[in-house]
Design an enzyme around this catalytic site. Structure first.
Site, PDB file in Angstrom:
ATOM      1  N   TYR A  64      36.463  43.274  39.982  1.00  0.00           N
ATOM      2  CA  TYR A  64      36.388  41.810  40.029  1.00  0.00           C
ATOM      3  C   TYR A  64      37.493  41.276  39.122  1.00  0.00           C
ATOM      4  O   TYR A  64      37.555  41.616  37.940  1.00  0.00           O
ATOM      5  CB  TYR A  64      35.031  41.299  39.538  1.00  0.00           C
ATOM      6  CG  TYR A  64      35.016  39.787  39.433  1.00  0.00           C
ATOM      7  CD1 TYR A  64      34.815  38.992  40.564  1.00  0.00           C
ATOM      8  CD2 TYR A  64      35.252  39.144  38.213  1.00  0.00           C
ATOM      9  CE1 TYR A  64      34.840  37.608  40.472  1.00  0.00           C
ATOM     10  CE2 TYR A  64      35.274  37.755  38.128  1.00  0.00           C
ATOM     11  CZ  TYR A  64      35.069  37.002  39.257  1.00  0.00           C
ATOM     12  OH  TYR A  64      35.104  35.627  39.176  1.00  0.00           O
TER      13      TYR A  64
ATOM     14  N   TYR B 292      28.358  29.515  41.375  1.00  0.00           N
ATOM     15  CA  TYR B 292      27.532  30.689  41.721  1.00  0.00           C
ATOM     16  C   TYR B 292      26.057  30.313  41.845  1.00  0.00           C
ATOM     17  O   TYR B 292      25.190  31.021  41.324  1.00  0.00           O
ATOM     18  CB  TYR B 292      27.724  31.796  40.674  1.00  0.00           C
ATOM     19  CG  TYR B 292      28.999  32.580  40.901  1.00  0.00           C
ATOM     20  CD1 TYR B 292      29.006  33.699  41.712  1.00  0.00           C
ATOM     21  CD2 TYR B 292      30.198  32.165  40.327  1.00  0.00           C
ATOM     22  CE1 TYR B 292      30.167  34.414  41.944  1.00  0.00           C
ATOM     23  CE2 TYR B 292      31.374  32.868  40.559  1.00  0.00           C
ATOM     24  CZ  TYR B 292      31.356  33.989  41.370  1.00  0.00           C
ATOM     25  OH  TYR B 292      32.499  34.674  41.599  1.00  0.00           O
TER      26      TYR B 292
ATOM     27  N   LYS C 286      38.377  34.760  28.406  1.00  0.00           N
ATOM     28  CA  LYS C 286      37.013  34.864  27.864  1.00  0.00           C
ATOM     29  C   LYS C 286      36.946  34.789  26.318  1.00  0.00           C
ATOM     30  O   LYS C 286      36.874  33.703  25.791  1.00  0.00           O
ATOM     31  CB  LYS C 286      36.335  36.118  28.398  1.00  0.00           C
ATOM     32  CG  LYS C 286      36.056  36.002  29.895  1.00  0.00           C
ATOM     33  CD  LYS C 286      34.885  36.841  30.376  1.00  0.00           C
ATOM     34  CE  LYS C 286      34.423  36.388  31.735  1.00  0.00           C
ATOM     35  NZ  LYS C 286      34.827  37.244  32.840  1.00  0.00           N
TER      36      LYS C 286
ATOM     37  N   ASP D 136      43.407  44.293  33.300  1.00  0.00           N
ATOM     38  CA  ASP D 136      42.669  43.030  33.225  1.00  0.00           C
ATOM     39  C   ASP D 136      41.662  43.176  32.090  1.00  0.00           C
ATOM     40  O   ASP D 136      40.582  43.728  32.262  1.00  0.00           O
ATOM     41  CB  ASP D 136      41.970  42.754  34.561  1.00  0.00           C
ATOM     42  CG  ASP D 136      41.136  41.482  34.517  1.00  0.00           C
ATOM     43  OD1 ASP D 136      41.000  40.892  33.430  1.00  0.00           O
ATOM     44  OD2 ASP D 136      40.617  41.079  35.581  1.00  0.00           O
TER      45      ASP D 136
HETATM   46  C1  LIG Z   1      35.505  36.773  34.251  1.00  0.00           C
HETATM   47  C2  LIG Z   1      36.606  37.646  34.670  1.00  0.00           C
HETATM   48  C3  LIG Z   1      37.746  37.131  35.304  1.00  0.00           C
HETATM   49  C4  LIG Z   1      37.871  35.688  35.686  1.00  0.00           C
HETATM   50  O1  LIG Z   1      37.906  34.855  34.571  1.00  0.00           O
HETATM   51  P1  LIG Z   1      37.573  33.299  34.748  1.00  0.00           P
HETATM   52  O2  LIG Z   1      37.884  32.705  33.411  1.00  0.00           O
HETATM   53  O3  LIG Z   1      36.113  33.229  35.090  1.00  0.00           O
HETATM   54  O4  LIG Z   1      38.433  32.777  35.830  1.00  0.00           O
HETATM   55  C5  LIG Z   1      38.771  37.997  35.613  1.00  0.00           C
HETATM   56  N1  LIG Z   1      38.686  39.305  35.312  1.00  0.00           N
HETATM   57  C6  LIG Z   1      37.613  39.840  34.706  1.00  0.00           C
HETATM   58  C7  LIG Z   1      37.594  41.299  34.387  1.00  0.00           C
HETATM   59  C8  LIG Z   1      36.524  39.040  34.376  1.00  0.00           C
HETATM   60  O5  LIG Z   1      35.432  39.585  33.816  1.00  0.00           O
END
Ligand SMILES: *Cc1c(COP(=O)(O)O)cnc(C)c1O
Length: 426
Positions: A142, A15, A265, A236
């Site tokens: 996202y 990025y 995360k 997600d």
């Molecule tokens: C950061 C994020 C992702 C992607 O995770 P990465 O480990 O960066 O591939 C997917 N969904 C959400 C909601 C996110 O915040």
């Protein structure tokens, strides 16, 4: 040559426009919510190092558990073999996940956790001989940077070079404040189609799309509609999991629980890359058969890595301490006080908060969005004052590790307040 110059010779950063961006800040050490650069300058990490850190940097307890595991078993193939950390982590995740979750599938990061979820939902229908391949997504969403994850994300600047290659989805406006009924109407219409394979969403907080917070009530109704129509739902929770929103998972605010949940995360406390996708027994059973073709043919070399699982187990141990939860409440309270103090500032728009996440838009005459120049100005302002932030265009947000002290929070808030007062005229 110093580290930043050596970096410039050999590294391509994520990025980052490598032609115009300044040199990166070389960090040599971390402790709690603080990071230290080569020259010994101290930074406060107000964004948990890209939203992952939970208990603080270089946490001694996690470090010890990771080191112990490294000396026992660093990795083993996860097809046909298993090991204690993966099994124990799955057992313990299922204890804290919503009660309808039944199995854990490991992968490497948030994007792969989403790929797994999307492929699970699509193959669930394929295995039943049904042609259902369309996924309902929300605007501003996202879900990651791999092709499947990009496909189920909003068509925006990030994915524009690939638009023609992404699979079609049905996008419904997110049920943000004041738009709930309209959004639900669109949703009901989309859910009526007979080719819908799944509905994917970021529960209550849309992260990279601009830290947009929305209420659980309309989402509950959407999931309820899906349940009536037999459409699998995918939460997600890559960003919202592990206490971010004030509860263990954002799904804990919902009456209707999702069928599939993506985690990454904060899963390892921000220590190592690890993804996990959980699902209900019903989804899992959709893959059971005498026919090998109905297997889920997905895996990564490092699936279920023991060291990453050990880091996640250590992080879960820390969640069992009362202090972790009182810290989350403390940060939420402090965020609220700060926000009420800046609400009437002429440059502040739409102040919002959920749990430990605070955000507001900065008014600007330029086109809002990721490329807005006010972003670079704010970034430079804070980083030069040794506060680590990373605005999304004109959206300013904080998402600190839970160990951040009141003192450190105070320094972050006063920097933001001064920044608001010192904006150059447009
Ligand atoms: C950061 C994020 C992702 C992607 O995770 P990465 O480990 O960066 O591939 C997917 N969904 C959400 C909601 C996110 O915040």
């Amino acid at each position: 040559m110093n580290l930043a110059d050596r970096d410039r010779q050999v590294i391509w950063h994520p990025y980052t426009q490598m032609q115009t961006s300044g040199l990166p800040v070389p960090i040599v050490r971390g402790e709690g919510a603080r990071l230290y650069d080569e020259a010994g300058n101290e930074y406060i990490d107000a964004i948990s190092s890209w939203w992952v850190n939970i208990h603080g940097h270089a946490h001694p307890y996690i470090a010890e558990k990771v080191a112990d595991q490294l000396r026992k078993l660093e990795h083993v193939i996860f097809a046909g073999f298993t090991h204690e950390p993966a099994v124990e982590l799955a057992e313990r995740l299922l204890k804290v996940l919503p009660p309808n979750q039944s199995k854990i599938f490991y992968s490497d990061n948030g994007s792969t956790a989403v790929e797994v979820a999307v492929k699970m939902a699509l193959q669930y229908w394929h295995n039943r001989g049904r042609k259902k391949q369309t996924i309902i997504v929300l605007s501003n969403s996202y879900h990651g940077d791999t092709f499947g994850a990009m496909s189920v994300s909003v068509r925006d600047l990030f994915t524009q070079p690939f638009w023609d290659l992404l699979f079609d989805v049905v996008a419904v406006d997110a049920p943000v404040k004041g738009r709930e009924e309209d959004s639900l109407k669109q949703f009901a219409k989309a859910a009526e189609r007979d080719d819908i394979a799944a509905f994917i969403f970021e529960p209550l907080l849309q992260g990279a799309g601009g830290m947009i917070v929305y209420d659980h009530e309309p989402l509950d109704r959407m999931i309820g509609l899906c349940r009536e129509r037999g459409i699998p739902t995918i939460a997600d929770e890559v960003l919202t999991g592990f206490g971010r929103t004030g509860k263990f998972f954002a799904s804990d605010f919902l009456r209707n629980k999702p069928d599939i949940i993506c985690m990454s995360k904060g899963l390892t406390g921000g220590t190592m890359a690890l993804g996990a996708t959980s699902c209900t027994e019903e989804i899992f059973e959709g893959f059971l058969s005498d026919d090998k073709r109905k297997s889920f043919f997905h895996g990564h070399s490092y699936t279920g890595n023991p060291v990453a699982c050990a880091a996640a187990l250590a992080s879960l141990d820390l969640f069992e301490k009362k202090e972790t939860w009182t810290d989350i409440e403390r940060i939420a309270g402090r965020h609220g006080e700060f926000l009420s103090g800046i609400t009437s500032h002429p440059r502040v728009e739409d102040p919002r908060q959920i749990g430990t996440v605070l955000a507001f838009n900065v008014t600007t005459r330029e086109e809002p969005g990721y490329l807005n120049k006010v972003r670079d100005w704010m970034n430079d302002y804070c980083v030069s004052r040794r506060i680590v932030i990373r605005p999304l265009g004109n959206v300013m947000y904080l998402i600190p590790p839970y160990c951040i002290t009141d003192d450190e929070l105070g320094r972050v808030y006063s920097t933001l307040s001064a920044m608001l007062d010192e904006f150059p005229a447009e």
